[in-house]
Design a protein around this motif. Structure first.
Motif, PDB file in Angstrom:
ATOM      1  N   ALA A 113       0.831  -1.205   0.000  1.00  0.00           N
ATOM      2  CA  ALA A 113       0.000   0.000   0.000  1.00  0.00           C
ATOM      3  C   ALA A 113       0.862   1.251   0.000  1.00  0.00           C
ATOM      4  CB  ALA A 113      -0.938  -0.006   1.208  1.00  0.00           C
ATOM      5  N   LEU A 114       1.933   1.249   0.802  1.00  0.00           N
ATOM      6  CA  LEU A 114       2.824   2.410   0.817  1.00  0.00           C
ATOM      7  C   LEU A 114       3.408   2.655  -0.573  1.00  0.00           C
ATOM      8  CD1 LEU A 114       4.727   1.858   4.203  1.00  0.00           C
ATOM      9  CD2 LEU A 114       2.941   3.544   3.731  1.00  0.00           C
ATOM     10  N   ALA A 115       3.826   1.579  -1.242  1.00  0.00           N
ATOM     11  CA  ALA A 115       4.379   1.717  -2.590  1.00  0.00           C
ATOM     12  C   ALA A 115       3.340   2.275  -3.551  1.00  0.00           C
ATOM     13  CB  ALA A 115       4.893   0.369  -3.078  1.00  0.00           C
ATOM     14  N   ALA A 116       2.121   1.767  -3.471  1.00  0.00           N
ATOM     15  CA  ALA A 116       1.062   2.204  -4.374  1.00  0.00           C
ATOM     16  C   ALA A 116       0.671   3.652  -4.143  1.00  0.00           C
ATOM     17  CB  ALA A 116      -0.164   1.312  -4.206  1.00  0.00           C
ATOM     18  N   ASN A 117       0.896   4.143  -2.920  1.00  0.00           N
ATOM     19  CA  ASN A 117       0.502   5.507  -2.572  1.00  0.00           C
ATOM     20  C   ASN A 117       1.672   6.483  -2.588  1.00  0.00           C
ATOM     21  OD1 ASN A 117      -2.187   4.678  -2.208  1.00  0.00           O
ATOM     22  ND2 ASN A 117      -1.761   3.998  -0.121  1.00  0.00           N
ATOM     23  N   GLY A 118       2.702   6.152  -3.320  1.00  0.00           N
ATOM     24  CA  GLY A 118       3.804   7.094  -3.515  1.00  0.00           C
ATOM     25  C   GLY A 118       5.041   6.825  -2.698  1.00  0.00           C
ATOM     26  N   GLY A 119       5.048   5.757  -1.923  1.00  0.00           N
ATOM     27  CA  GLY A 119       6.229   5.426  -1.110  1.00  0.00           C
ATOM     28  C   GLY A 119       5.959   5.564   0.366  1.00  0.00           C
ATOM     29  N   ASN A 150      17.239  -1.528   9.882  1.00  0.00           N
ATOM     30  CA  ASN A 150      18.320  -1.177   8.966  1.00  0.00           C
ATOM     31  C   ASN A 150      18.172  -1.905   7.637  1.00  0.00           C
ATOM     32  OD1 ASN A 150      19.657   0.584  10.751  1.00  0.00           O
ATOM     33  ND2 ASN A 150      20.662  -1.124  11.777  1.00  0.00           N
ATOM     34  N   THR A 151      17.771  -3.173   7.689  1.00  0.00           N
ATOM     35  CA  THR A 151      17.538  -3.929   6.461  1.00  0.00           C
ATOM     36  C   THR A 151      16.349  -3.372   5.694  1.00  0.00           C
ATOM     37  OG1 THR A 151      18.444  -5.930   7.467  1.00  0.00           O
ATOM     38  CG2 THR A 151      17.040  -6.230   5.534  1.00  0.00           C
ATOM     39  N   GLN A 152      15.278  -3.032   6.406  1.00  0.00           N
ATOM     40  CA  GLN A 152      14.095  -2.479   5.750  1.00  0.00           C
ATOM     41  C   GLN A 152      14.420  -1.177   5.021  1.00  0.00           C
ATOM     42  OE1 GLN A 152      11.531  -2.159   9.152  1.00  0.00           O
ATOM     43  NE2 GLN A 152      10.566  -4.147   8.821  1.00  0.00           N
ATOM     44  N   ARG A 153      15.253  -0.347   5.625  1.00  0.00           N
ATOM     45  CA  ARG A 153      15.611   0.926   4.980  1.00  0.00           C
ATOM     46  C   ARG A 153      16.166   0.693   3.582  1.00  0.00           C
ATOM     47  NH1 ARG A 153      18.162   2.422  10.181  1.00  0.00           N
ATOM     48  NH2 ARG A 153      16.704   3.829  11.220  1.00  0.00           N
ATOM     49  N   ALA A 155      16.020  -2.180   1.769  1.00  0.00           N
ATOM     50  CA  ALA A 155      15.134  -2.961   0.912  1.00  0.00           C
ATOM     51  C   ALA A 155      13.990  -2.130   0.335  1.00  0.00           C
ATOM     52  CB  ALA A 155      14.574  -4.148   1.685  1.00  0.00           C
ATOM     53  N   LEU A 156      13.518  -1.140   1.082  1.00  0.00           N
ATOM     54  CA  LEU A 156      12.357  -0.358   0.650  1.00  0.00           C
ATOM     55  C   LEU A 156      12.722   0.971   0.001  1.00  0.00           C
ATOM     56  CD1 LEU A 156       9.917  -0.987   3.653  1.00  0.00           C
ATOM     57  CD2 LEU A 156      10.132  -2.266   1.507  1.00  0.00           C
TER      58      LEU A 156
END
Length: 230
Positions: A113-119, A150-153, A155-156
């Motif tokens: 959802a975050l990706a679909a809404n602009g990040g 830290n990994t999420q930063r 990867a996303l």
């Protein structure tokens, strides 16, 4: 779409959670999803309550299906149960379910959802105890979530999602009610967290203690743990 347009807060009934909801509204959010295992009433049409148990995959999936317009996810739900890392025990495993695996499940469910809404942005509420093991089992869960953050930063980043960690010391919430120590005002902590997200910060050190302990990670281990110098 602005990052504060649609905000989802886990653990919204708690001491920090309440301020995350209220300050998101102050920053112009048109919708705030206030989630908790047993949601409370907010008496504001902009607040949408959702039942969410971060340790229940079906509950997480249902919340993600209901909040597809989200632009900011606040991983605030957490617990402390006095568990220890000196042996394998059910209390420690339960704490990891709430403080580590729960936030990972929420992040994973809302990433599309975050990706679909602009990040948008993901805020993981950590602790100064992410960096110092005096909190025993609680410290271990927060250290694990710091590593995952830290990994999420990384990867996303390609989908444009800002991943921010919030580190704080003792703060005046129900979790610290029995402690006779100086405490931060939770409203100040939340304000600094949201200011950091607005500025694009990857990390928010919300008080002097967090600044000091983070800096101490570069020193010899005895400096961080004076007990070892005896």
């Amino acid at each position: 779409m602005a990052v504060f347009d649609v905000v989802l807060v886990t653990g919204a009934n708690g001491g920090l959670g309440t301020h995350f909801v209220e300050q998101a509204l102050e920053r112009g959010a048109r919708t705030v999803y206030a989630t908790a295992r047993t949601p409370r009433e907010w008496n504001d049409p902009r607040v949408v309550t959702l039942a969410l148990d971060v340790t229940d995959p079906a509950s997480v999936a249902a919340a993600a299906a209901a909040a597809t317009d989200v632009t900011l996810v606040v991983n605030n739900a957490g617990s402390s149960n006095g568990s220890t890392v000196l042996n394998d025990n059910p209390d420690l495993r339960d704490l990891f379910e709430v403080n580590f695996f729960g936030p990972l499940a929420v992040a994973g469910a809302f990433t599309p959802a975050l990706a679909a809404n602009g990040g948008g942005a993901l805020l993981n509420v950590l602790s100064v105890l992410s960096w110092i093991g005096i909190g025993d089992g609680y410290s271990a869960t927060k250290a694990a979530l710091w590593s995952a953050t830290n990994t999420q930063r990384v990867a996303l980043a390609d989908q444009g999602t800002l991943v921010t960690s919030l580190h704080l010391g003792y703060t005046d919430t129900p979790m610290t009610a029995g402690l006779d120590v100086a405490k931060n005002d939770p409203a100040d902590i939340v304000r600094k967290a949201y200011d950091g997200i607005a500025a694009g910060a990857f990390e928010v050190l919300a008080d002097d203690l967090s600044v000091q302990v983070k800096a101490g990670l570069a020193a010899p281990i005895e400096a961080l743990y004076p007990q070892l110098a005896r």
